[in-house]
Design a protein around this motif. Structure first.
Motif, PDB file in Angstrom:
ATOM      1  N   ARG A 115      -3.789  13.330  14.461  1.00 38.14           N
ATOM      2  CA  ARG A 115      -2.953  12.482  15.313  1.00 38.14           C
ATOM      3  C   ARG A 115      -1.490  12.488  14.868  1.00 38.14           C
ATOM      4  O   ARG A 115      -0.626  11.968  15.577  1.00 38.14           O
ATOM      5  CB  ARG A 115      -3.457  11.040  15.287  1.00 38.14           C
ATOM      6  N   PHE A 116      -1.206  13.073  13.703  1.00 34.88           N
ATOM      7  CA  PHE A 116       0.136  12.960  13.130  1.00 34.88           C
ATOM      8  C   PHE A 116       0.802  14.311  12.907  1.00 34.88           C
ATOM      9  O   PHE A 116       1.710  14.431  12.091  1.00 34.88           O
ATOM     10  CB  PHE A 116       0.069  12.161  11.826  1.00 34.88           C
ATOM     11  N   LEU A 117       0.358  15.331  13.661  1.00 37.56           N
ATOM     12  CA  LEU A 117       1.057  16.609  13.632  1.00 37.56           C
ATOM     13  C   LEU A 117       2.445  16.462  14.245  1.00 37.56           C
ATOM     14  O   LEU A 117       2.639  15.703  15.198  1.00 37.56           O
ATOM     15  CB  LEU A 117       0.271  17.664  14.417  1.00 37.56           C
ATOM     16  N   THR A 118       3.402  17.174  13.704  1.00 37.42           N
ATOM     17  CA  THR A 118       4.736  17.179  14.293  1.00 37.42           C
ATOM     18  C   THR A 118       4.705  17.919  15.625  1.00 37.42           C
ATOM     19  O   THR A 118       3.770  18.671  15.919  1.00 37.42           O
ATOM     20  CB  THR A 118       5.752  17.862  13.364  1.00 37.42           C
ATOM     21  N   ARG A 119       5.738  17.734  16.418  1.00 38.37           N
ATOM     22  CA  ARG A 119       5.803  18.437  17.704  1.00 38.37           C
ATOM     23  C   ARG A 119       5.838  19.939  17.493  1.00 38.37           C
ATOM     24  O   ARG A 119       5.228  20.707  18.252  1.00 38.37           O
ATOM     25  CB  ARG A 119       7.026  17.974  18.484  1.00 38.37           C
ATOM     26  N   ALA A 120       6.563  20.361  16.473  1.00 41.09           N
ATOM     27  CA  ALA A 120       6.636  21.799  16.199  1.00 41.09           C
ATOM     28  C   ALA A 120       5.269  22.359  15.844  1.00 41.09           C
ATOM     29  O   ALA A 120       4.891  23.451  16.289  1.00 41.09           O
ATOM     30  CB  ALA A 120       7.631  22.061  15.058  1.00 41.09           C
ATOM     31  N   ALA A 121       4.497  21.614  15.048  1.00 41.60           N
ATOM     32  CA  ALA A 121       3.158  22.068  14.674  1.00 41.60           C
ATOM     33  C   ALA A 121       2.240  22.100  15.890  1.00 41.60           C
ATOM     34  O   ALA A 121       1.412  23.016  16.035  1.00 41.60           O
ATOM     35  CB  ALA A 121       2.583  21.157  13.597  1.00 41.60           C
ATOM     36  N   LEU A 122       2.384  21.136  16.772  1.00 43.22           N
ATOM     37  CA  LEU A 122       1.578  21.124  17.998  1.00 43.22           C
ATOM     38  C   LEU A 122       1.898  22.326  18.871  1.00 43.22           C
ATOM     39  O   LEU A 122       0.989  22.958  19.437  1.00 43.22           O
ATOM     40  CB  LEU A 122       1.817  19.825  18.774  1.00 43.22           C
ATOM     41  N   ARG A 123       3.186  22.665  18.979  1.00 46.24           N
ATOM     42  CA  ARG A 123       3.570  23.818  19.794  1.00 46.24           C
ATOM     43  C   ARG A 123       3.001  25.111  19.215  1.00 46.24           C
ATOM     44  O   ARG A 123       2.636  26.010  19.957  1.00 46.24           O
ATOM     45  CB  ARG A 123       5.097  23.909  19.894  1.00 46.24           C
ATOM     46  N   ARG A 124       2.911  25.191  17.887  1.00 45.66           N
ATOM     47  CA  ARG A 124       2.380  26.403  17.251  1.00 45.66           C
ATOM     48  C   ARG A 124       0.860  26.433  17.232  1.00 45.66           C
ATOM     49  O   ARG A 124       0.264  27.430  16.839  1.00 45.66           O
ATOM     50  CB  ARG A 124       2.895  26.519  15.802  1.00 45.66           C
ATOM     51  N   GLY A 125       0.234  25.323  17.626  1.00 46.14           N
ATOM     52  CA  GLY A 125      -1.225  25.288  17.617  1.00 46.14           C
ATOM     53  C   GLY A 125      -1.813  25.227  16.227  1.00 46.14           C
ATOM     54  O   GLY A 125      -2.892  25.784  15.971  1.00 46.14           O
ATOM     55  N   VAL A 126      -1.136  24.550  15.322  1.00 51.90           N
ATOM     56  CA  VAL A 126      -1.598  24.453  13.938  1.00 51.90           C
ATOM     57  C   VAL A 126      -2.926  23.695  13.871  1.00 51.90           C
ATOM     58  O   VAL A 126      -3.097  22.668  14.555  1.00 51.90           O
ATOM     59  CB  VAL A 126      -0.533  23.751  13.068  1.00 51.90           C
ATOM     60  N   ASP A 127      -3.842  24.167  13.062  1.00 48.83           N
ATOM     61  CA  ASP A 127      -5.123  23.482  12.826  1.00 48.83           C
ATOM     62  C   ASP A 127      -4.896  22.404  11.769  1.00 48.83           C
ATOM     63  O   ASP A 127      -4.654  22.727  10.602  1.00 48.83           O
ATOM     64  CB  ASP A 127      -6.174  24.483  12.344  1.00 48.83           C
ATOM     65  N   PRO A 128      -4.989  21.108  12.146  1.00 47.98           N
ATOM     66  CA  PRO A 128      -4.692  20.042  11.175  1.00 47.98           C
ATOM     67  C   PRO A 128      -5.693  19.979  10.035  1.00 47.98           C
ATOM     68  O   PRO A 128      -5.397  19.414   8.974  1.00 47.98           O
ATOM     69  CB  PRO A 128      -4.746  18.776  12.021  1.00 47.98           C
ATOM     70  N   PHE A 129      -6.865  20.553  10.215  1.00 44.50           N
ATOM     71  CA  PHE A 129      -7.893  20.504   9.176  1.00 44.50           C
ATOM     72  C   PHE A 129      -8.094  21.863   8.502  1.00 44.50           C
ATOM     73  O   PHE A 129      -9.054  22.055   7.757  1.00 44.50           O
ATOM     74  CB  PHE A 129      -9.224  20.025   9.786  1.00 44.50           C
ATOM     75  N   GLY A 130      -7.189  22.783   8.794  1.00 43.51           N
ATOM     76  CA  GLY A 130      -7.327  24.117   8.219  1.00 43.51           C
ATOM     77  C   GLY A 130      -6.038  24.634   7.621  1.00 43.51           C
ATOM     78  O   GLY A 130      -5.741  24.437   6.446  1.00 43.51           O
ATOM     79  N   THR A 131      -5.203  25.250   8.481  1.00 45.13           N
ATOM     80  CA  THR A 131      -4.011  25.956   7.991  1.00 45.13           C
ATOM     81  C   THR A 131      -2.784  25.065   7.838  1.00 45.13           C
ATOM     82  O   THR A 131      -1.747  25.533   7.366  1.00 45.13           O
ATOM     83  CB  THR A 131      -3.668  27.100   8.954  1.00 45.13           C
ATOM     84  N   ALA A 132      -2.857  23.823   8.255  1.00 41.96           N
ATOM     85  CA  ALA A 132      -1.678  22.958   8.219  1.00 41.96           C
ATOM     86  C   ALA A 132      -1.217  22.687   6.790  1.00 41.96           C
ATOM     87  O   ALA A 132      -2.020  22.600   5.854  1.00 41.96           O
ATOM     88  CB  ALA A 132      -1.985  21.642   8.915  1.00 41.96           C
ATOM     89  N   THR A 133       0.092  22.550   6.640  1.00 45.39           N
ATOM     90  CA  THR A 133       0.690  22.132   5.372  1.00 45.39           C
ATOM     91  C   THR A 133       1.294  20.743   5.562  1.00 45.39           C
ATOM     92  O   THR A 133       1.387  20.236   6.693  1.00 45.39           O
ATOM     93  CB  THR A 133       1.786  23.113   4.930  1.00 45.39           C
TER      94      THR A 133
END
Length: 211
Positions: free
Chosen positions: A134-152
Motif C-alpha cells: 500500500r506504500f509503494l511510491t508512484r514511480a515504483a507503481l509505474r515500474r510495476g515493482v513487486d513490493p514483496f520481491g524486488t522492491a528496495t
C-alpha cells in the motif's frame, strides 16, 4: 404492542412513533422486480422493518449524544440525506450505512467515537510493515515493482510520511468497532411493535439474516 399501535418501538419505555418510519419509507423508493403479489408484500414488510431499524438507530444516537452532553444536530428531511454509497453498504451493512446517512446524531456520535480512539505507535508501525504494497511510491507503481520481491526501501513511501494516514485509518476502524459495539448494546433496550422487528429476527416468518 400490536400492529395497530401508533408506536414502532419503545426505547427504555419511551415511544418511537410510526410516523417517523412512514416518513422514511416515503423517502426511500421500493425496489422493483417483485413478480408475485406475495413476494411484493413480503418485501414491503421487510422494508418497514429495515426502516424501523434506521429510525431507532437515530433515536438511540440522539439519546447517546444527550448522555454525553453533546447537542444533537437538528433533524433534516430523510430525502436529503439518504444517498448511501455502495462501499459504505459493503463496509457497514445496509442498516448502519443508511442510519449514518439519515441521522446527523449518528454521524456526530461516530465522529466522537473515532476521535476518542488511541492507536498505539506499535500498531501503526505493524500495519505499515505488514502492508508494504500500500506504500509503494508512484514511480515504483509505474515500474510495476513487486513490493514483496524486488522492491528496495527507496521504492516505498517512508514511514514518517505514511504514519499519519495509517494512524487515521486505524483510528477510523476502531471508531467504527466502538460504534457497532455501542449500537449492539443500545438495541437491547428496544422493544419493537409487531411488524417492526429487526429484518433478521427469526421470530417472524419473513426474516433475512442481512445487515
Amino acid at each position: 404492542m400490536n400492529a395497530s399501535s401508533e408506536h414502532a418501538a419503545l426505547v427504555d419505555g419511551r415511544a418511537v412513533g410510526r410516523d417517523r418510519v412512514d416518513a422514511l419509507l416515503r423517502a426511500v423508493p421500493a425496489r422493483d422486480g417483485q413478480p408475485r403479489p406475495e413476494a411484493l408484500a413480503r418485501a414491503e414488510r421487510q422494508r418497514r422493518r429495515w426502516a424501523t431499524q434506521v429510525v431507532v438507530t437515530d433515536e438511540l444516537a440522539r439519546r447517546a449524544c444527550a448522555d454525553r452532553g453533546i447537542e444533537p444536530p437538528a433533524e433534516v428531511a430523510p430525502s436529503l440525506v439518504l444517498a448511501v454509497a455502495e462501499t459504505d453498504v459493503a463496509d457497514l451493512g445496509s442498516i448502519v450505512a443508511a442510519a449514518l446517512a439519515h441521522s446527523p446524531a449518528a454521524r456526530l456520535l461516530l465522529s466522537r467515537m473515532e476521535a476518542e480512539q488511541i492507536v498505539p505507535e506499535a500498531a501503526v508501525r505493524d500495519y505499515y510493515d505488514r502492508n508494504r504494497d500500500r506504500f509503494l511510491t508512484r514511480a515504483a507503481l509505474r515500474r510495476g515493482v513487486d513490493p514483496f520481491g524486488t522492491a528496495t526501501e527507496a521504492d516505498f513511501v517512508p514511514y514518517g510520511q505514511a504514519r499519519e494516514q495509517v494512524a487515521r485509518e486505524l483510528r477510523r476502524a476502531a471508531g467504527r468497532r466502538a460504534f457497532f459495539d455501542w449500537l449492539d448494546q443500545a438495541r437491547t433496550a428496544v422493544v419493537y411493535a409487531q411488524g417492526h422487528e429487526h429484518p433478521g429476527d427469526p421470530s417472524h416468518p419473513d426474516h433475512e439474516h442481512r445487515h
